[in-house]
Design a protein around this motif. Sequence first.
Motif, PDB file in Angstrom:
ATOM      1  N   UNK A  72       0.853  -1.199   0.000  1.00 34.50           N
ATOM      2  CA  UNK A  72       0.000   0.000   0.000  1.00 34.50           C
ATOM      3  C   UNK A  72       0.882   1.240   0.000  1.00 34.50           C
ATOM      4  N   UNK A  73       1.878   1.265   0.872  1.00 36.81           N
ATOM      5  CA  UNK A  73       2.787   2.418   0.955  1.00 36.81           C
ATOM      6  C   UNK A  73       3.546   2.626  -0.348  1.00 36.81           C
ATOM      7  N   UNK A  74       3.970   1.541  -0.986  1.00 36.19           N
ATOM      8  CA  UNK A  74       4.749   1.646  -2.211  1.00 36.19           C
ATOM      9  C   UNK A  74       3.924   2.139  -3.399  1.00 36.19           C
ATOM     10  N   UNK A  75       2.677   1.716  -3.503  1.00 34.64           N
ATOM     11  CA  UNK A  75       1.884   2.127  -4.660  1.00 34.64           C
ATOM     12  C   UNK A  75       1.074   3.399  -4.403  1.00 34.64           C
ATOM     13  N   UNK A  76       1.061   3.894  -3.178  1.00 30.86           N
ATOM     14  CA  UNK A  76       0.289   5.089  -2.841  1.00 30.86           C
ATOM     15  C   UNK A  76       0.662   6.313  -3.698  1.00 30.86           C
ATOM     16  N   UNK A  77       1.953   6.660  -3.850  1.00 31.26           N
ATOM     17  CA  UNK A  77       2.278   7.851  -4.648  1.00 31.26           C
ATOM     18  C   UNK A  77       1.735   7.784  -6.080  1.00 31.26           C
ATOM     19  N   UNK A  78       1.833   6.639  -6.719  1.00 31.17           N
ATOM     20  CA  UNK A  78       1.317   6.496  -8.085  1.00 31.17           C
ATOM     21  C   UNK A  78      -0.209   6.537  -8.096  1.00 31.17           C
ATOM     22  N   UNK A  79      -0.837   5.960  -7.077  1.00 31.81           N
ATOM     23  CA  UNK A  79      -2.297   5.894  -7.021  1.00 31.81           C
ATOM     24  C   UNK A  79      -2.934   7.269  -6.827  1.00 31.81           C
ATOM     25  N   UNK A  80      -2.256   8.166  -6.110  1.00 33.49           N
ATOM     26  CA  UNK A  80      -2.840   9.482  -5.825  1.00 33.49           C
ATOM     27  C   UNK A  80      -2.398  10.565  -6.815  1.00 33.49           C
ATOM     28  N   UNK A  81      -1.490  10.230  -7.713  1.00 35.80           N
ATOM     29  CA  UNK A  81      -1.010  11.228  -8.669  1.00 35.80           C
ATOM     30  C   UNK A  81      -2.177  11.786  -9.494  1.00 35.80           C
ATOM     31  N   UNK A  82      -2.264  13.104  -9.528  1.00 42.41           N
ATOM     32  CA  UNK A  82      -3.318  13.773 -10.279  1.00 42.41           C
ATOM     33  C   UNK A  82      -4.663  13.817  -9.581  1.00 42.41           C
TER      34      UNK A  82
END
Length: 113
Positions: A44-54
């Motif tokens: 969850x922590x690793x994919x969070x930045x990509x998931x919230x982009x934009x």
Amino acid sequence: MHELGILMGAINTVENFARKNGVTKIQTLVLQIGELSSMIPKYIEECYPAAVEGTLLQETELKIEILPGNAICQNCNNVFNLIENKDICPNCGKQDWEILCGKEFMIKEIVGC
């Protein structure tokens, strides 16, 4: 990695909540993840930045709270942590238990303005 899909659903839920309530900036998102859930906090922590982009959550800090995987022994009514005790009641040594908590994946808190 099913975590990304579930995380995207949570982000969508938070964005909908923010729009409905006039929230324009979200500072912190707090998720609760049970020890026994199929979600892996590290992923969850690793994919969070990509998931919230934009999204509205792009600058949001993510906090994760781990909830214990507790069970109650059906033999002696002892409440214990399944992981710490390797699925065996530390009181009577039986493996006859019912899960009380630890499978959760919840949005606990949204800090915004």
